[in-house]
Design a protein around this motif. Sequence first.
Motif, mmCIF file in Angstrom:
data_model
loop_
_atom_site.group_PDB
_atom_site.id
_atom_site.type_symbol
_atom_site.label_atom_id
_atom_site.label_comp_id
_atom_site.label_asym_id
_atom_site.label_seq_id
_atom_site.Cartn_x
_atom_site.Cartn_y
_atom_site.Cartn_z
ATOM 1 N N UNK A 151 10.431 -31.629 -20.199
ATOM 2 C CA UNK A 151 9.825 -32.835 -20.776
ATOM 3 C C UNK A 151 9.216 -32.522 -22.146
ATOM 4 N N UNK A 190 9.797 -37.074 -18.991
ATOM 5 C CA UNK A 190 9.003 -37.363 -20.192
ATOM 6 C C UNK A 190 7.962 -38.440 -19.883
ATOM 7 N N UNK A 204 -0.871 -35.574 -27.309
ATOM 8 C CA UNK A 204 -0.413 -36.294 -26.110
ATOM 9 C C UNK A 204 0.084 -35.312 -25.046
ATOM 10 N N UNK A 244 -2.835 -33.263 -23.624
ATOM 11 C CA UNK A 244 -3.611 -34.119 -22.737
ATOM 12 C C UNK A 244 -2.880 -34.300 -21.402
ATOM 13 N N UNK A 245 -1.558 -34.263 -21.447
ATOM 14 C CA UNK A 245 -0.748 -34.435 -20.236
ATOM 15 C C UNK A 245 -0.706 -33.213 -19.343
ATOM 16 N N UNK A 277 0.630 -38.809 -17.678
ATOM 17 C CA UNK A 277 -0.409 -37.823 -17.394
ATOM 18 C C UNK A 277 -1.313 -37.624 -18.619
ATOM 19 N N UNK A 313 -2.809 -28.189 -15.402
ATOM 20 C CA UNK A 313 -2.692 -28.814 -14.081
ATOM 21 C C UNK A 313 -1.547 -28.187 -13.294
ATOM 22 N N UNK A 339 5.013 -36.961 -18.123
ATOM 23 C CA UNK A 339 4.181 -36.208 -19.070
ATOM 24 C C UNK A 339 3.305 -37.162 -19.886
ATOM 25 N N UNK A 340 3.908 -38.255 -20.367
ATOM 26 C CA UNK A 340 3.162 -39.238 -21.168
ATOM 27 C C UNK A 340 2.048 -39.874 -20.333
#
Lengths: 198, 198
Positions: free
Chosen positions: B157, A186, B189, B192-193, A192, B147, A189-190
């Motif tokens: 995640x 997690x 979020x 964006x990740x 990124x 990505x 992921x955040x």
Amino acid sequence: MTNELPLNKENILDAAEMVLRRYGPEKTSVVDVAKVLQVSHGTLYRHFASKASLREAVTERWLHRSIADPLEAIVLQSGGSSSERLRKWLEALISSKRTYAADDSEMFAMYAAVTLDAVEMIQLHVHRLILQIARIIDEGIQSGEFKPGQSEVIAKAIFIATSRFHHPAHAKEWVAEKTDEEFAAVWNLILSGIAASK
Amino acid sequence: MTNELPLNKENILDAAEMVLRRYGPEKTSVVDVAKVLQVSHGTLYRHFASKASLREAVTERWLHRSIADPLEAIVLQSGGSSSERLRKWLEALISSKRTYAADDSEMFAMYAAVTLDAVEMIQLHVHRLILQIARIIDEGIQSGEFKPGQSEVIAKAIFIATSRFHHPAHAKEWVAEKTDEEFAAVWNLILSGIAASK
């Protein structure tokens, strides 16, 4: 009857916390706390109108002292990158919740119960934590480490996205071996999601 | 006694679900289900050794039919971007959980209780959902929309980061007005990740 302590809010909360820890939230009444303080029920009821408001006040103080204040110190630290500070802040939140769930189980159980009832007090506590995250995000945006964005919205998203690791409703899951690995996924992921593209 | 239905697993689970819905998980026993099926207790115990295993099997079937199967259909849809499909999948999961919590409260309560006991069955269900997300992520990576990365780790995640909106321990919070706004912040979020830099 003599009462050597002045009857201020701190003294009442000290006595209430002691009684709540000893007898548990279900069995503790305002009368029990009045007895410990050697004051009449009426005197204490003028400060706390109900058992629920007494529990809420004790939990609120505990949340400030045990969770929010130590985290504030991390926000104020200088040195290191914003992402390092953010990870440190999240890990401190998670580890303090886990520690209290295991080692201060009476207060943690009361906090978990109060979470369902004292919605407004808990929202203020959560808002204080979100503002702490937002300050770290703001710093990272200013230094160019993080993408531009609305820091408070991003902070709230990060707080919610990590609920699994700090919300008391998940306490039973924290003992699982995979929790650290799950947090790492997690966190990646955040990070990124907020890191500026290189 | 006559028993017009063949005693297969589906028939037993149909009867068990009916009895569980009527009397609730606490009051339903294997004996009650045997009565409805007009078979001896012994016959039914050969299929389900305990009340707990009966509840678990009914919940498992319900999770497949009501949650996992409809979500699978979204994964298999063609057309649209991977991020659109992922958001649709998450919103379908969240909305189905919210709908069941409100409109199928007996089964939802049983599912919430079983979540704490039948850890292995729930882990398999969660794993099935994570693999569904991973397929959407894989497609997005292949098309260059997302990505590169380990799709199953990313999927896990995302599943954990959205717990607040679909884990039954949070059901009481879903009625809050701000839930949709909060999901939007977490979704931004996440997106964006995972989105490839443009």
